[in-house]
Enzyme design. Structure first.
Site, PDB file in Angstrom:
ATOM      1  N   ILE A 278      -0.952  -1.258  -4.693  1.00 47.87           N
ATOM      2  CA  ILE A 278      -1.812  -0.389  -4.868  1.00 47.87           C
ATOM      3  C   ILE A 278      -1.932   1.234  -4.315  1.00 47.87           C
ATOM      4  CG2 ILE A 278      -4.451   0.855  -3.447  1.00 47.87           C
ATOM      5  CD1 ILE A 278      -4.155  -2.545  -3.340  1.00 47.87           C
TER       6      ILE A 278
ATOM      7  N   PHE B  94       1.527  -1.112  -0.019  1.00 47.95           N
ATOM      8  CA  PHE B  94      -0.227   0.324   0.277  1.00 47.95           C
ATOM      9  C   PHE B  94       0.930   1.023  -0.135  1.00 47.95           C
ATOM     10  CE2 PHE B  94      -2.967  -2.800   1.544  1.00 47.95           C
ATOM     11  CZ  PHE B  94      -4.138  -2.540   1.148  1.00 47.95           C
ATOM     12  N   ASP B  95       0.447   2.685  -0.627  1.00 45.52           N
ATOM     13  CA  ASP B  95       1.275   3.602  -0.648  1.00 45.52           C
ATOM     14  C   ASP B  95       0.235   4.313   0.420  1.00 45.52           C
ATOM     15  OD1 ASP B  95       2.557   6.523  -0.765  1.00 45.52           O
ATOM     16  OD2 ASP B  95       0.611   6.852  -2.718  1.00 45.52           O
ATOM     17  N   LYS B  96       0.357   5.363   1.005  1.00 38.13           N
ATOM     18  CA  LYS B  96      -0.326   5.904   2.093  1.00 38.13           C
ATOM     19  C   LYS B  96      -0.963   6.680   1.877  1.00 38.13           C
ATOM     20  CE  LYS B  96       1.573   8.796   4.828  1.00 38.13           C
ATOM     21  NZ  LYS B  96       0.566   9.467   4.954  1.00 38.13           N
ATOM     22  N   THR B  97      -0.730   7.860   0.955  1.00 46.44           N
ATOM     23  CA  THR B  97      -1.561   8.912   1.435  1.00 46.44           C
ATOM     24  C   THR B  97      -2.763   8.448  -0.279  1.00 46.44           C
ATOM     25  OG1 THR B  97      -0.200  10.392   1.981  1.00 46.44           O
ATOM     26  CG2 THR B  97      -1.303  11.696   0.773  1.00 46.44           C
TER      27      THR B  97
END
Length: 623
Positions: free
Chosen positions: A513, A313-316
């Site tokens: 993602i 996962f990316d965060k933002t």
């Protein structure tokens, strides 16, 4: 020739082909004779592209494909006068090819959109006898060590080092960070990022093809090239199907001396149901996903999603909403309430364009506060603002700005700031008449379903990894909130790609993602990729295999279940089609089927496969 064949194999001409095939069937069933059998039109429209494909693959690619077997069956059927059988197999194969094209067609616009981010010119500083003048020059004329000036609102044209000026830079295009990053002299800046405010003079360090943005474009292209298209299962098997079919037909003719039986074998041996097994199942699954707000771009992506055992996962904008919001209002002066502190900060920040300022103002307005007018407004780019409010000097800014204005930092204030930093929050210190009176903290908001999603993926034996351009403290705090243990922070696009490659070297099937431009190379490098559709960048959406149009990350487990069910359906369809073909071959050899009845049985198998695939469309995969 190829353009003509592509036209003949297109949707419109295939519809025309089908109309004439139905007309031939009606005439055959009613016993009406015509000077020319309408099936001839079907043979020409749907048969010629198959024959052309079979010959070009055989001659130029040395590839024995399913098209060759079908062409042989068509020619044999025509030779004994069975035009309907010839037209039927050609038409079914044309339908299969169209469905295949519809499911595997991939959008190719992402690279173009990424390239459009590359600045076309820069403001070069030229020294002469009269001093220094500015001149706009094409990006190609900028060399390493050139001096450039970047004004507020302009895109930074090259990678460089700040030699004069302070500002905040929106570098989300490169790092995905939700907050602009304050920059001062000797800090690095990246090509393609936005100078929010404050004039900068920079010295170019990487230009042209060596710039960070261009390297990101190259990575997307390279990762795209590494993805070989899925070879059609029928063409893989065709190497065996063609000689086996020919052998059985020849043996049947030799033993029975009946050419009709031999031709019937070729007709029923045509793998039309097999061709339809995969694309029809994928079409139904893609339709099912579309109903749930998920756009799947290809059959390969759907297939790979079921095999994923690691999700990065990316965060933002992915696990978080990507929007700054006031999270804490902390008065340092007991005589000041939260509302008073917020109102003072919002009033002073009203004229600022900084994203933190806008978030404070919005929060105040949403809470019904009437923001006051101020005087003597001044802004120090990348540091803070000062203004006169009710005859008092109010300062809002970071710790450096507070220190520069000789405002004392108490132990209590420092402890609060450290605690907020450990939570990944940005802080605005508010001072009045030389004394710090409070702190306002802002942070991105975690999606409420993120923790439950991570738990679900863990229950499905799927590892979860966080890949983010944010600093480690921000990443760690957020990861702890949602239950992610594997964290990789402070990543530029190239480092995200390297992280994906490292996971793949561990034999992981990785799904990435993300939602930002900076995620595009990693999205391309992953085995399968998902972009946040409604708020994600166009480039991320184009780079990804799957787009969540509702930004609902809870759809990830649904996607895995849908993929697994689709693969089971495909395998079931392949087994059924092969079984029907096997029975039909035996009946053909025994003389119980002729080319016409063989074609009808063959067609019934194709219909069965399509109906079974269609059941995917309304199945419930939500739980």
């Amino acid at each position: 020739m190829k353009k003509f064949m592509d036209l003949m194999a297109g949707v419109k001409m295939t519809i025309v082909s089908g109309v004439f095939l139905v007309a031939s069937l009606i005439l055959m069933l009613t016993g009406i004779e015509m000077p020319i059998d309408p099936a001839w039109i079907t043979v020409v429209i749907s048969g010629l592209p198959l024959l052309y494909l079979a010959i070009t693959r055989l001659v130029f690619e040395k590839w024995i494909s399913s098209a060759l077997l079908i062409s042989i069956a068509m020619v044999a059927s025509i030779a004994i006068g069975e035009l309907f059988a010839a037209g039927e197999v050609g038409f079914i194969m044309a339908i299969g090819a169209i469905l295949e094209d519809m499911t595997v067609a991939r959008a190719k616009k992402g690279i173009g959109k990424l390239i459009s981010l590359v600045p076309q010119q820069g403001r070069k500083l030229i020294h002469n006898a009269d001093g220094v003048r500015e001149e706009f020059v094409p990006i190609e004329q900028i060399s390493k060590d050139d001096l450039l000036r970047v004004l507020p609102g302009e895109t930074i044209p090259v990678d460089g080092i700040i030699i004069l000026g302070n500002t905040s830079v929106d570098q989300s295009v490169m790092t995905g960070e939700s907050l602009p990053v304050d920059k001062k002299e000797n800090d690095s800046v990246f090509c393609g990022t936005m100078n929010c405010y404050g004039s900068l003079d920079i010295r170019a360090t990487q230009v042209g093809k060596d710039s960070s943005l261009q390297k990101m474009i190259d990575m997307v292209k390279e990762a795209e090239n590494k993805k070989a298209p899925m070879q059609k299962i029928v063409d893989v098997w065709a190497t065996w199907l063609v000689p086996i079919a020919l052998l059985i037909a020849i043996v049947s003719y030799i033993t029975t001396n009946d050419i009709v039986r031999a031709v019937t074998v070729l007709v029923v041996f045509c793998p039309c149901a097999l061709v339809l097994a995969t694309p029809t199942s994928i079409m139904a699954a893609i339709g099912q996903a579309t109903k749930h707000g998920v756009l799947i771009k290809s059959g390969e992506a759907l297939e790979r999603m079921g095999n994923v055992d690691c999700i990065a996962f990316d965060k933002t904008g992915t696990l978080t909403y990507g929007n700054l919001k006031v999270s804490d209002i902390i008065p340092l002066d007991e005589t000041i309430s939260n509302v008073e502190l917020l109102l003072k900060a919002a009033s002073v920040e009203k004229r600022s364009e900084h994203p933190l300022a806008k978030a404070i103002i919005k929060y105040a307005e949403d809470n019904g506060l009437v923001i006051s007018e101020v005087k003597n407004f001044q802004m120090a780019p990348g540091k803070g603002v000062t203004a006169t409010l009710s005859s008092k000097t109010v300062i809002c800014g970071n710790a450096l700005y507070i220190k520069e204005n000789s405002i004392a930092e108490t132990d209590k204030m420092q402890n609060i700031l450290v605690n907020l930093r450990n939570q990944g929050k940005a802080s605005i210190i508010v001072a009045e008449n030389g004394n710090a009176i409070g702190i306002i903290a802002l942070s991105d908001t975690i999606r409420p379903t993120a923790k439950n999603l991570v738990a679900k993926l863990g229950a499905m034996d799927t590892d979860v990894v966080l890949l983010t351009g944010d600093n480690h403290l921000t990443a760690k705090y957020m990861a702890e909130q949602v239950g992610i243990k594997n964290i990789r922070a402070d990543l530029l696009p190239a480092q995200k790609v390297s992280s994906i490659e490292d996971l793949q070297k561990e034999n992981k099937i990785v799904c990435m993602i993300g939602d930002g431009v900076n995620d595009a190379p990693a999205l391309k490098m992953a085995n399968v990729s998902v972009a946040m559709g409604s708020m994600g960048s166009d480039i991320a959406i184009e780079a990804a295999d799957i787009a969540l149009m509702s930004d609902n990350i809870d759809k990830i487990p649904y996607l895995k279940r849908l993929s697994n069910s689709t693969l089971r359906t495909i395998k079931g369809n392949i087994t059924a089609s092969m079984g029907i073909n096997a029975v039909a071959i035996v009946l053909s050899v025994l003389g119980l089927l002729n080319p016409i009845t063989g074609a009808l049985v063959h067609n019934a198998g194709s219909v069965l496969v399509v109906l079974n695939a269609a059941l995917l469309y309304n199945r419930n995969f939500a739980q």
